[in-house]
Enzyme design. Structure first.
Site, PDB file in Angstrom:
ATOM      1  N   GLY A  54     -15.473 -12.476  11.403  1.00 47.19           N
ATOM      2  CA  GLY A  54     -16.384 -11.657  12.199  1.00 47.19           C
ATOM      3  C   GLY A  54     -16.502 -12.223  13.601  1.00 47.19           C
ATOM      4  O   GLY A  54     -16.177 -13.386  13.845  1.00 47.19           O
ATOM      5  N   CYS A  82     -12.420 -17.310   8.112  1.00 51.17           N
ATOM      6  CA  CYS A  82     -13.043 -17.571   9.428  1.00 51.17           C
ATOM      7  C   CYS A  82     -14.562 -17.614   9.337  1.00 51.17           C
ATOM      8  O   CYS A  82     -15.111 -18.550   8.788  1.00 51.17           O
ATOM      9  CB  CYS A  82     -12.600 -16.515  10.447  1.00 51.17           C
ATOM     10  SG  CYS A  82     -10.894 -16.676  10.854  1.00 51.17           S
ATOM     11  N   TYR A  83     -15.240 -16.578   9.836  1.00 50.45           N
ATOM     12  CA  TYR A  83     -16.701 -16.543   9.768  1.00 50.45           C
ATOM     13  C   TYR A  83     -17.162 -16.786   8.331  1.00 50.45           C
ATOM     14  O   TYR A  83     -18.100 -17.531   8.071  1.00 50.45           O
ATOM     15  CB  TYR A  83     -17.189 -15.174  10.249  1.00 50.45           C
ATOM     16  CG  TYR A  83     -18.702 -15.062  10.348  1.00 50.45           C
ATOM     17  CD1 TYR A  83     -19.346 -15.352  11.542  1.00 50.45           C
ATOM     18  CD2 TYR A  83     -19.470 -14.674   9.249  1.00 50.45           C
ATOM     19  CE1 TYR A  83     -20.728 -15.255  11.648  1.00 50.45           C
ATOM     20  CE2 TYR A  83     -20.842 -14.580   9.340  1.00 50.45           C
ATOM     21  CZ  TYR A  83     -21.472 -14.867  10.546  1.00 50.45           C
ATOM     22  OH  TYR A  83     -22.838 -14.779  10.634  1.00 50.45           O
ATOM     23  N   HIS A 168      -6.374 -15.914   9.556  1.00 46.48           N
ATOM     24  CA  HIS A 168      -6.375 -14.565   8.953  1.00 46.48           C
ATOM     25  C   HIS A 168      -5.126 -14.364   8.098  1.00 46.48           C
ATOM     26  O   HIS A 168      -4.052 -14.078   8.641  1.00 46.48           O
ATOM     27  CB  HIS A 168      -6.418 -13.510  10.053  1.00 46.48           C
ATOM     28  CG  HIS A 168      -7.739 -13.442  10.746  1.00 46.48           C
ATOM     29  ND1 HIS A 168      -8.800 -12.726  10.259  1.00 46.48           N
ATOM     30  CD2 HIS A 168      -8.171 -14.036  11.877  1.00 46.48           C
ATOM     31  CE1 HIS A 168      -9.836 -12.871  11.061  1.00 46.48           C
ATOM     32  NE2 HIS A 168      -9.490 -13.658  12.050  1.00 46.48           N
ATOM     33  N   GLU A 170      -4.493 -11.918   6.321  1.00 51.24           N
ATOM     34  CA  GLU A 170      -4.219 -10.484   6.177  1.00 51.24           C
ATOM     35  C   GLU A 170      -3.302  -9.916   7.248  1.00 51.24           C
ATOM     36  O   GLU A 170      -2.774  -8.824   7.105  1.00 51.24           O
ATOM     37  CB  GLU A 170      -5.542  -9.693   6.136  1.00 51.24           C
ATOM     38  CG  GLU A 170      -6.378  -9.700   7.415  1.00 51.24           C
ATOM     39  CD  GLU A 170      -7.293 -10.932   7.564  1.00 51.24           C
ATOM     40  OE1 GLU A 170      -7.024 -11.958   6.914  1.00 51.24           O
ATOM     41  OE2 GLU A 170      -8.244 -10.864   8.355  1.00 51.24           O
ATOM     42  N   SER A 221      -1.732  20.569  11.365  1.00 51.52           N
ATOM     43  CA  SER A 221      -0.596  20.637  12.289  1.00 51.52           C
ATOM     44  C   SER A 221       0.721  20.757  11.534  1.00 51.52           C
ATOM     45  O   SER A 221       1.759  20.972  12.136  1.00 51.52           O
ATOM     46  CB  SER A 221      -0.554  19.353  13.110  1.00 51.52           C
ATOM     47  OG  SER A 221      -0.263  18.256  12.253  1.00 51.52           O
ATOM     48  N   GLY A 222       0.649  20.582  10.217  1.00 49.09           N
ATOM     49  CA  GLY A 222       1.893  20.540   9.448  1.00 49.09           C
ATOM     50  C   GLY A 222       2.335  19.101   9.234  1.00 49.09           C
ATOM     51  O   GLY A 222       3.219  18.823   8.443  1.00 49.09           O
ATOM     52  N   GLY A 223       1.717  18.172   9.945  1.00 44.88           N
ATOM     53  CA  GLY A 223       2.038  16.753   9.785  1.00 44.88           C
ATOM     54  C   GLY A 223       1.415  16.196   8.506  1.00 44.88           C
ATOM     55  O   GLY A 223       0.624  16.866   7.839  1.00 44.88           O
ATOM     56  N   VAL A 224       1.795  14.968   8.193  1.00 38.54           N
ATOM     57  CA  VAL A 224       1.394  14.374   6.918  1.00 38.54           C
ATOM     58  C   VAL A 224      -0.133  14.264   6.778  1.00 38.54           C
ATOM     59  O   VAL A 224      -0.715  14.714   5.784  1.00 38.54           O
ATOM     60  CB  VAL A 224       1.996  12.948   6.784  1.00 38.54           C
ATOM     61  CG1 VAL A 224       1.587  12.313   5.467  1.00 38.54           C
ATOM     62  CG2 VAL A 224       3.503  13.003   6.893  1.00 38.54           C
ATOM     63  N   ASP A 225      -0.782  13.687   7.781  1.00 38.32           N
ATOM     64  CA  ASP A 225      -2.202  13.358   7.634  1.00 38.32           C
ATOM     65  C   ASP A 225      -3.069  14.606   7.455  1.00 38.32           C
ATOM     66  O   ASP A 225      -3.899  14.674   6.552  1.00 38.32           O
ATOM     67  CB  ASP A 225      -2.703  12.563   8.846  1.00 38.32           C
ATOM     68  CG  ASP A 225      -1.752  11.436   9.202  1.00 38.32           C
ATOM     69  OD1 ASP A 225      -0.989  11.032   8.309  1.00 38.32           O
ATOM     70  OD2 ASP A 225      -1.769  10.979  10.349  1.00 38.32           O
ATOM     71  N   LYS A 364      -0.687   4.807   6.519  1.00 40.60           N
ATOM     72  CA  LYS A 364       0.235   5.936   6.357  1.00 40.60           C
ATOM     73  C   LYS A 364       0.882   5.984   4.969  1.00 40.60           C
ATOM     74  O   LYS A 364       0.928   7.042   4.340  1.00 40.60           O
ATOM     75  CB  LYS A 364       1.316   5.820   7.428  1.00 40.60           C
ATOM     76  CG  LYS A 364       2.120   7.056   7.623  1.00 40.60           C
ATOM     77  CD  LYS A 364       1.361   7.999   8.494  1.00 40.60           C
ATOM     78  CE  LYS A 364       2.154   9.170   8.978  1.00 40.60           C
ATOM     79  NZ  LYS A 364       1.378   9.932   9.974  1.00 40.60           N
TER      80      LYS A 364
END
Ligand code: XMP
Length: 508
Positions: A54, A82-83, A168, A170, A221-225, A364
């Site tokens: 943090g 960390c924090y 980190h 991650e 939009s036709g896109g994936v998301d 994604k």
């Protein structure tokens, strides 16, 4: 949902990487959930707990805390990042020293022993630091299990299964971060696995609870998301209106294909045909940024005209967009700042609690997995990215119908050939664009004076960098022959062999 198995609870202290921890745990196959420090009372029985990093200092008045008694009562492995590590050190009786400058960037991690948390980790491994405070005195019973190259402690262990790390694990810049997280989780028993089906059911419950009887509007939009979002709303059975703006800058037959795809999936969409408005607004404009601004602001007008008075808005914002905008302890609540996702109208609705972003915790590939679990076809889920301003950014200079037609026809040939040769899925993105320079050629027995077509095919991981694809010459020959024979208005085909940087993926 989780009965005999236990999830990994990640306590969010506001680091911009907190969601990445959740994601890494999920990648390792386990269910993880994010909680605020205050929510610790609501966690039933986790299998392991991770305290995130943090931006605050543990010595600041009002710095976020932990109910340590409650944490101990779980009797499960704990990892402080960390924090989180500094908090653990204070809670166990040690001290933390504030510092004026922040250590940020790569550092060496030198484990004392290649066992436990560092089993299988190299003798010196690159990790990513981002902190200002450092531990000062260690509590009794706490031991140092790794140092940096200057001998400063960067990792601590208390008892059998409580750990602290100053870096980190991650982020990918911590080269063996995944191993370290996996080692940590191996101390836990009975961890619940991450299952996309369960996750979907949870999202659906959340959507139902937030939307209730209201009408929710969503742009597609036709896109994936946006497709995954629309199908999710549909599965949730809420009253949703999906609006698709045809801005006249789409690929060949794209509007029809989008409509057909949604029809097959049983999701109703409303198409707003605004091609003439967009092309009229773009007439005469050649400056790339101005073109983008015209398209962006007109999209907003057209979309919100169609929406009218929205009771609620659903946006297909993904986690990477959240990371970009997250920078402080309030980050969990911070809004996504891309394109039309942040216009005034959206911010107003957001302030009234009327915006939902069900995919905001997903990356994604997780969105694709979610989409696949709802039966969305592979070709939609693995469609190459397509920019919001559409073909305008592949058409340097003024956008005209004639040029768009050349791009559309050339692109359709290029993409279908890539598919036929099995190269479409190997490319991260591919398209045909237009070079607005006329050159002399011979077509039939006639002199021609026409534009050039540019083919671009790239591989990339995150669109920040890209390399051009070494497509087979015979494939390029087939594409070139077909374009030169079939597409009116172009007499030259060029293949773009520029990396990003210094070039970009699109031409504008
Ligand atoms: P560049 O050209 O910057 O593109 O190397 C990187 C990636 O982003 C896509 N792109 C956009 N996507 N709205 C979008 O939704 C935009 O305005 C936009 N501009 C570029 C581009 O297609 C590539 O995948």
């Amino acid at each position: 949902m989780v009965v005999s198995k236990h999830l990994v609870a990640v306590i969010d202290y506001g680091s911009q990487y907190t969601q990445l921890i959740v994601r890494r745990v999920r990648e390792l196959g386990y269910l993880a959930k994010l909680y605020t420090p205050e929510e610790i009372g609501e966690i039933v029985q986790p299998g392991a707990v991770i305290l995130s990093g943090g931006p605050r200092s543990t010595s600041e008045p009002g710095a976020p805390d932990i109910d340590f008694e409650r944490l101990r009562s779980f009797n499960v492995p704990v990892l402080g990042v960390c924090y989180g590590m500094q908090l653990l050190n204070i809670k166990t009786g040690g001290t933390v020293r504030p510092s004026n400058c922040r250590e940020y960037g790569p550092a060496a991690l030198i484990p004392e022993e290649a066992t436990g948390l560092y089993a299988g980790v190299s003798a010196s491994s690159q990790v990513w630091m981002s902190h200002s405070d450092t531990v000062d005195h260690l509590a009794e019973g706490c031991r140092v299990i790794a140092r940096n190259s200057e001998g400063v402690p960067v990792s601590l262990q208390w008892g059998e299964n409580m750990f602290g790390i100053q870096f980190h694990p991650e982020v990918t810049h911590s080269h063996e971060g995944r191993t370290i997280l996996r080692n940590f989780l191996s101390f836990a028993k009975e961890l619940a696995s991450f299952d996309i089906g369960d996750f979907k059911r949870e999202l659906i419950e959340e959507i139902r609870a937030r939307v209730g009887e209201r009408q929710v509007v969503c742009g597609v939009s036709g896109g994936v998301d946006s497709t995954v979002l629309a199908v999710l709303l549909h599965e949730a059975g809420v009253n949703a209106r999906c609006i698709f703006v045809d801005n006249g800058l789409l690929r060949k037959d794209e509007a029809l294909e989008v409509e057909e795809n949604f029809r097959k999936m049983g999701v109703k969409i409303e198409t707003v045909n605004a091609a003439d408005r967009f092309l009229a607004a773009l007439a005469g404009e050649t400056a790339p940024e101005k073109k983008r601004r015209i398209i962006g602001s007109l999209f907003i007008d057209v979309f919100w005209d169609a929406v009218g008075d929205a009771e609620m808005l659903a946006q297909g914002t993904l986690y990477p967009d959240v990371i970009e905008s997250a920078s402080n302890a309030k980050s969990k609540a911070s809004v996504i700042k891309t394109h039309h996702n942040r216009v005034e109208r959206v911010l107003e609705l957001q302030a009234q609690g009327k915006v939902i972003e069900p995919l905001a915790f997903l990356f994604k590939d997780e969105v694709r997995a979610l989409g696949a679990s709802m039966g969305i076809p592979h070709d939609i889920l693995w469609r190459h990215p397509f920019p919001g301003p559409g073909l305008a950014v592949r058409c340097p200079g003024e956008v005209t119908r004639e040029k768009l037609e050349i791009i559309r026809e050339s692109d359709a040939i290029f993409i279908s050939t890539l598919r036929k040769w099995g190269w479409y899925d190997k490319c991260w993105q591919a398209y045909a664009g237009l070079i607005p320079v006329k050159t002399v050629g011979v077509k039939g027995d006639e002199r021609s004076y026409e534009f050039a077509t540019n083919l671009r095919a790239i591989v990339s991981e995150d669109a920040m960098t890209a390399d051009w694809v070494q497509l087979p010459y015979d494939l390029l020959r087939e594409v070139s022959n077909r374009i030169l024979n079939e597409v009116k208005g172009t007499n030259r085909v060029l293949y773009d062999v520029s990396t990003k940087p210094p070039a970009s993926i699109e031409w504008e």
